[in-house]
Design an enzyme around this catalytic site. Structure first.
Site, short mmCIF file in Angstrom:
data_model
loop_
_atom_site.label_atom_id
_atom_site.label_comp_id
_atom_site.label_asym_id
_atom_site.label_seq_id
_atom_site.Cartn_x
_atom_site.Cartn_y
_atom_site.Cartn_z
CB ALA A 198 25.42 -12.06 28.26
CB THR B 164 31.00 -13.84 23.89
OG1 THR B 164 30.29 -14.45 22.81
CG2 THR B 164 32.47 -13.73 23.54
CD GLU C 295 20.53 -18.26 18.44
OE1 GLU C 295 21.77 -18.39 18.38
OE2 GLU C 295 19.87 -18.50 19.46
CG LEU D 8 34.06 -3.06 -9.50
CD1 LEU D 8 32.80 -3.81 -9.94
CD2 LEU D 8 35.05 -2.98 -10.65
CD GLU E 32 37.40 -19.56 10.52
OE1 GLU E 32 36.54 -18.98 11.21
OE2 GLU E 32 38.04 -18.97 9.62
#
Ligand SMILES: Cc1cc2nc3c(=O)[nH]c(=O)nc-3n(C[C@H](O)[C@H](O)[C@H](O)COP(=O)(O)OP(=O)(O)OC[C@H]3O[C@@H](n4cnc5c(N)ncnc54)[C@H](O)[C@@H]3O)c2cc1C
Length: 391
Positions: free
Chosen positions: A125, A127, A243, A338, A368
């Site tokens: 954890a 974020t 990672e 498609l 980014e």
């Protein structure tokens, strides 16, 4: 077809894991998607059969084989079987290594056996509602008091967040003076003040429990500090190359599956009296995608070799993550196009490929952020071009 250098033993491992998925995971996936969470038994079954966290030493219950290609096989087969919402590699190879990399022998002995058997499910954890790409902006804090630490704050979008028994939580430990002074804490299920919030409703990866976590005056003994206090940010950075390689291996496998599903479909489906595959547009689009996939796969396999030789740089891993995550989305998008209307129907696998892959350019470091890392490296004065390095 491109040759990939898996050993005979690894090919047998692939067959065995594929059979395991077909019998123990695939049949339950629809129920788990409806429930928004994978049954904990999935981890135990994988543990029982030796498919969970295989790399740790035998003394902890692992197989003691650190060759990344075993995990690459697990990652690929999980994607091909379309059970990617079961985040077994997050548990096994993304979070698990934090113990042996930075933890004490006591912590390895205390936690690794349960992680290997699947009784203890892992999450990490970092974020928070106000801090994702910019980790230094996190607000969770921990203060040292007598013989323990007190943790406060909240986290969001945490994978395995509901199922997790043990969460590595990053918190600031000198917020006034240094935004990068972070410490990693081992927060265990049932600790007072550790609460789970919502299991978040998502666009894709429906069986993955992605959750909010809250920490209100959680009292953590010193033994639950991972590594040295204050080193958390550096520890998080150290794991990034691996990672991103884990991510890239999965995204390219998902892109391969999207291509296969689409190639099969266009050979069957007819329009204007002929198969879609007979139109030059279809041929060119699939040829173009096939070429990009083969090139990207070759680069990923090269990165795996570099990683095994201890030479995979964060920037090279970022290139793999960037290209493969983008390809997983464009391959799924082409597939939907498609397939025509069928591609928009949930009953066609390509539809889920599209919604499941959309997150790939955002989490584990967005495209980014990957470009920031790559540009810093390739524009620096001491940049060493990839084609001049030996591994
Ligand atoms: C399904 C899912 C699972 C997740 N699992 C976990 C987990 O297990 N543990 C965990 O800690 N986190 C997890 N996350 C969080 C994830 O890592 C973050 O969402 C991600 O890092 C992006 O952060 P953010 O959402 O705050 O977006 P922001 O950082 O707000 O970014 C928004 C946009 O701005 C761009 N941007 C940001 N900074 C810059 C810059 N300097 N230059 C140019 N563009 C920029 C980003 O690239 C992005 O496009 C998960 C997220 C999801 C959706």
């Amino acid at each position: 077809m491109l040759q990939r250098d898996f050993t005979e033993e690894q090919n047998m491992f692939r067959d065995a894991y594929r059979k395991f998925l077909a019998s123990e995971i695939v049949p339950h996936m629809e129920d788990w998607r409806a429930a928004g969470i994978v049954d904990r038994e999935a981890f135990r079954k994988a543990g029982e059969q030796g498919f969970l966290m295989i790399w740790p030493d035998e003394k902890y219950g692992g197989l003691g084989d650190d060759d990344f290609r075993f995990e690459q096989i697990i990652i690929e087969e999980t994607a091909y079987a379309r059970v990617g919402d079961w985040f077994n590699s997050l548990h096994s190879r993304l979070v698990g290594p934090y113990f042996t990399r930075f933890g004490s022998e006591e912590q390895c002995q205390r936690f690794l056996p349960g992680c290997i058997s699947g009784d203890t499910i892992l999450a990490i954890a970092m974020t928070e509602p106000d801090a994702g790409s910019d980790l230094a902006g996190m607000r969770a804090t921990a203060i040292e008091k007598d013989d323990h630490w007190v943790l406060n704050g909240s986290k969001t979008y945490i994978s395995n967040g509901i199922n997790a028994d043990l969460v590595i939580v990053a918190a600031k430990t000198d917020p006034e003076n240094n935004p990068h002074h972070m410490t990693l804490f081992l927060v265990e299920r049932g600790m007072e003040g550790f609460e789970r919030g919502r299991n978040l409703d998502k666009m894709g990866l429906k069986a993955q429990d992605t959750a909010e976590l809250f920490f209100n005056d959680v009292k953590l003994p010193r033994e639950n500090v991972l590594g040295e206090p204050g080193q958390g940010f550096i520890y998080l950075m150290k794991g990034l190359a691996e990672e991103r390689l884990i991510g890239a291996a999965g995204y390219i496998a998902s892109a391969q599956l999207s291509w296969d599903l689409t190639a099969d479909y266009v050979k069957e489906r007819k329009a204007f009296g002929k198969p879609l595959a007979a139109f030059q547009n279809t041929q060119f689009q699939l040829a173009d995608m096939r070429t990009q996939l083969d090139i990207a796969q070759t680069y990923v396999d090269q990165c795996v070799r570099a990683f095994t030789a201890g030479q995979l740089s964060a920037a090279d891993a970022a290139k793999a993550k960037l290209v493969c995550s983008e390809l997983s989305i464009t391959a799924a998008d082409l597939g939907v196009q498609l397939h025509g209307g069928a591609g928009y129907m949930d009953e066609y696998p390509i539809s889920r490929q599209f919604t499941d892959s959309r997150i790939n350019t955002i989490y584990a470091g967005s495209s980014e952020v990957m470009k920031i890392i790559i540009s810093r490296d390739c524009l620096s004065d001491d940049y060493v071009p990839f084609n001049t390095r030996n591994f």
